[in-house]
Design a protein around this motif. Structure first.
Motif, PDB file in Angstrom:
ATOM      1  N   UNK A  82      -6.073 -15.761  -7.182  1.00 51.00           N
ATOM      2  CA  UNK A  82      -5.199 -16.865  -6.794  1.00 51.00           C
ATOM      3  C   UNK A  82      -3.733 -16.528  -7.052  1.00 51.00           C
ATOM      4  N   UNK A  83      -3.473 -15.846  -8.162  1.00 44.90           N
ATOM      5  CA  UNK A  83      -2.102 -15.443  -8.491  1.00 44.90           C
ATOM      6  C   UNK A  83      -1.589 -14.449  -7.451  1.00 44.90           C
ATOM      7  N   UNK A  84      -2.457 -13.513  -7.063  1.00 43.36           N
ATOM      8  CA  UNK A  84      -2.076 -12.504  -6.069  1.00 43.36           C
ATOM      9  C   UNK A  84      -1.813 -13.138  -4.706  1.00 43.36           C
ATOM     10  N   UNK A  85      -2.686 -14.043  -4.290  1.00 43.46           N
ATOM     11  CA  UNK A  85      -2.510 -14.725  -3.006  1.00 43.46           C
ATOM     12  C   UNK A  85      -1.201 -15.518  -3.005  1.00 43.46           C
ATOM     13  N   UNK A  86      -0.928 -16.197  -4.118  1.00 46.15           N
ATOM     14  CA  UNK A  86       0.328 -16.939  -4.218  1.00 46.15           C
ATOM     15  C   UNK A  86       1.522 -15.984  -4.072  1.00 46.15           C
ATOM     16  N   UNK A  87       1.476 -14.860  -4.803  1.00 39.81           N
ATOM     17  CA  UNK A  87       2.570 -13.896  -4.746  1.00 39.81           C
ATOM     18  C   UNK A  87       2.752 -13.313  -3.358  1.00 39.81           C
ATOM     19  N   UNK A  88       1.661 -12.970  -2.704  1.00 42.23           N
ATOM     20  CA  UNK A  88       1.733 -12.429  -1.346  1.00 42.23           C
ATOM     21  C   UNK A  88       2.356 -13.438  -0.383  1.00 42.23           C
ATOM     22  N   UNK A  89       1.886 -14.660  -0.451  1.00 39.35           N
ATOM     23  CA  UNK A  89       2.405 -15.690   0.461  1.00 39.35           C
ATOM     24  C   UNK A  89       3.880 -15.970   0.211  1.00 39.35           C
ATOM     25  N   UNK A  90       4.268 -15.970  -1.067  1.00 35.50           N
ATOM     26  CA  UNK A  90       5.669 -16.258  -1.384  1.00 35.50           C
ATOM     27  C   UNK A  90       6.581 -15.143  -0.878  1.00 35.50           C
ATOM     28  N   UNK A  91       6.183 -13.903  -1.122  1.00 40.56           N
ATOM     29  CA  UNK A  91       7.010 -12.780  -0.682  1.00 40.56           C
ATOM     30  C   UNK A  91       6.982 -12.640   0.840  1.00 40.56           C
ATOM     31  N   UNK A  92       5.859 -12.976   1.462  1.00 44.29           N
ATOM     32  CA  UNK A  92       5.806 -12.969   2.936  1.00 44.29           C
ATOM     33  C   UNK A  92       6.811 -13.958   3.506  1.00 44.29           C
ATOM     34  N   UNK A 109       3.458 -24.546 -10.335  1.00 48.67           N
ATOM     35  CA  UNK A 109       4.144 -24.148 -11.570  1.00 48.67           C
ATOM     36  C   UNK A 109       3.279 -23.175 -12.358  1.00 48.67           C
ATOM     37  N   UNK A 110       1.997 -23.476 -12.469  1.00 40.23           N
ATOM     38  CA  UNK A 110       1.083 -22.592 -13.194  1.00 40.23           C
ATOM     39  C   UNK A 110       1.037 -21.204 -12.554  1.00 40.23           C
ATOM     40  N   UNK A 111       0.997 -21.156 -11.237  1.00 40.88           N
ATOM     41  CA  UNK A 111       0.942 -19.873 -10.537  1.00 40.88           C
ATOM     42  C   UNK A 111       2.236 -19.085 -10.708  1.00 40.88           C
ATOM     43  N   UNK A 112       3.365 -19.766 -10.690  1.00 42.13           N
ATOM     44  CA  UNK A 112       4.645 -19.088 -10.902  1.00 42.13           C
ATOM     45  C   UNK A 112       4.728 -18.499 -12.303  1.00 42.13           C
ATOM     46  N   UNK A 113       4.298 -19.280 -13.291  1.00 41.14           N
ATOM     47  CA  UNK A 113       4.316 -18.797 -14.668  1.00 41.14           C
ATOM     48  C   UNK A 113       3.378 -17.604 -14.834  1.00 41.14           C
ATOM     49  N   UNK A 114       2.244 -17.663 -14.179  1.00 40.98           N
ATOM     50  CA  UNK A 114       1.278 -16.572 -14.267  1.00 40.98           C
ATOM     51  C   UNK A 114       1.810 -15.311 -13.598  1.00 40.98           C
ATOM     52  N   UNK A 115       2.457 -15.466 -12.456  1.00 44.56           N
ATOM     53  CA  UNK A 115       2.954 -14.312 -11.709  1.00 44.56           C
ATOM     54  C   UNK A 115       4.011 -13.551 -12.501  1.00 44.56           C
ATOM     55  N   UNK A 116       4.828 -14.268 -13.275  1.00 44.09           N
ATOM     56  CA  UNK A 116       5.880 -13.607 -14.055  1.00 44.09           C
ATOM     57  C   UNK A 116       5.407 -13.186 -15.443  1.00 44.09           C
ATOM     58  N   UNK A 117       4.174 -13.556 -15.815  1.00 42.52           N
ATOM     59  CA  UNK A 117       3.631 -13.147 -17.105  1.00 42.52           C
ATOM     60  C   UNK A 117       3.954 -14.092 -18.245  1.00 42.52           C
ATOM     61  N   UNK A 118       4.348 -15.327 -17.932  1.00 48.37           N
ATOM     62  CA  UNK A 118       4.703 -16.289 -18.976  1.00 48.37           C
ATOM     63  C   UNK A 118       3.471 -16.882 -19.653  1.00 48.37           C
ATOM     64  N   UNK A 119       2.329 -16.837 -18.976  1.00 44.44           N
ATOM     65  CA  UNK A 119       1.081 -17.272 -19.586  1.00 44.44           C
ATOM     66  C   UNK A 119       0.076 -16.140 -19.482  1.00 44.44           C
ATOM     67  N   UNK A 120      -0.913 -16.180 -20.346  1.00 33.76           N
ATOM     68  CA  UNK A 120      -1.876 -15.088 -20.421  1.00 33.76           C
ATOM     69  C   UNK A 120      -2.678 -14.959 -19.129  1.00 33.76           C
ATOM     70  N   UNK A 121      -2.960 -13.714 -18.759  1.00 33.30           N
ATOM     71  CA  UNK A 121      -3.648 -13.445 -17.495  1.00 33.30           C
ATOM     72  C   UNK A 121      -5.043 -14.069 -17.427  1.00 33.30           C
TER      73      UNK A 121
END
Length: 283
Positions: A205-215, A186-198
């Motif tokens: 970790x945010x980038x790795x999460x985003x890459x894996x999700x889109x892959x 949940x924290x990573x999803x919120x971070x990826x969309x900009x809902x919490x401060x960078x």
């Protein structure tokens, strides 16, 4: 990843204000990010709302995967929650919200009418997490720029009553996060969309999460946007390789910033990070 804690003083105050003011509204409008229909719902606010009539708005629907938005809307409706998906920047949002409010409160309006009481204006409170688009919706409903708008979390700091039209009177509240995120995803999803401060989460970790999700879910988007990307490689390897291919030398932070910005700006297309199949039947 350690438990993320972020609960500024103004959010603690806002939580108390919501608790104190909820008795003055007919129903609560819960605004969430359509890309995060479940993860952007504050469980602390859900508890405060309790059995109060609720209208759930999946905002920023223009940025979300339309197929998954329809699935989520059907899911919430099956839970007995009146749900709308919309883009609060569009003029049509006013009519959609007003009609949904009247439909939600139809029984109460009818009961009051039988007692000789005419309800002309419904009162609601808009709640949600930071950066969900509450101020944009408020300005749209009011027909003028009243609420402060920003593309970063935590812009609105206080409550204010606004008149939408003769049908609605709305209490705005600041975006409120819960005290800590126990769920790393949940924290990573919120971070990826900009809902919490960078600054709250490591951008690698945010980038790795985003890459894996889109892959996993949108590999064709990555192929189209980053033609040099080897999707067979693991995320850390992709980061190192793409950093070099883009001419960033060993400056991985530049790739983190670029990749996350591409996702937030919609350069990788419309996407949704929550899936109904992962909800486990939770409301």
């Amino acid at each position: 990843m350690a438990t993320i804690q972020w609960f500024p003083g103004h959010m603690s105050k806002a939580r108390r204000q919501v608790q104190e003011s909820i008795k003055f509204v007919d129903f609560v409008t819960v605004l969430v990010d359509a890309r995060l229909p479940l993860s952007s719902q504050n469980p602390m606010l859900t508890k405060i709302v309790g059995d109060k009539p609720k209208l759930l708005i999946l905002n920023k629907a223009d940025l979300a995967d339309p197929i998954l938005t329809r699935e989520w809307q059907s899911y919430f409706e099956s839970q007995g929650i009146r749900t709308l998906s919309l883009n609060s920047k569009e003029q049509s949002a006013v009519k959609l919200v007003t009609e949904a409010a009247k439909s939600l409160m139809a029984d109460k309006i009818a009961r009051q009418k039988e007692r000789g009481i005419q309800i002309e204006t419904l009162r609601t409170m808009i709640i949600g997490i930071p950066n969900a688009g509450k101020s944009t919706l408020m300005n749209r409903l009011a027909g003028k720029k009243i609420a402060v708008v920003g593309n970063k979390p935590g812009v609105t700091k206080g409550q204010q009553w606004l008149k939408s039209n003769k049908d609605l009177e709305i209490l705005d509240t600041p975006g409120i996060l819960w005290p800590k995120f126990e769920d790393e995803a949940v924290a990573l999803k919120l971070a990826l969309t900009g809902a919490i401060k960078d600054q709250l989460l490591p951008m690698d970790e945010v980038t790795i999460f985003g890459l894996n999700y889109f892959k996993m879910h949108y590999p064709e988007r990555l192929k189209e946007r980053f033609k040099q990307m080897d999707l067979e490689a693991e995320a850390p390897e992709i980061i190192m390789e793409m950093t070099k291919k883009l001419g960033f030398r060993d400056d991985y932070d530049r790739f983190y910033s670029l990749f996350v910005k591409e996702i937030r700006d919609g350069k990788l297309g419309r996407y949704t990070l929550d899936r109904v199949s992962d909800s486990n039947g939770d409301d």
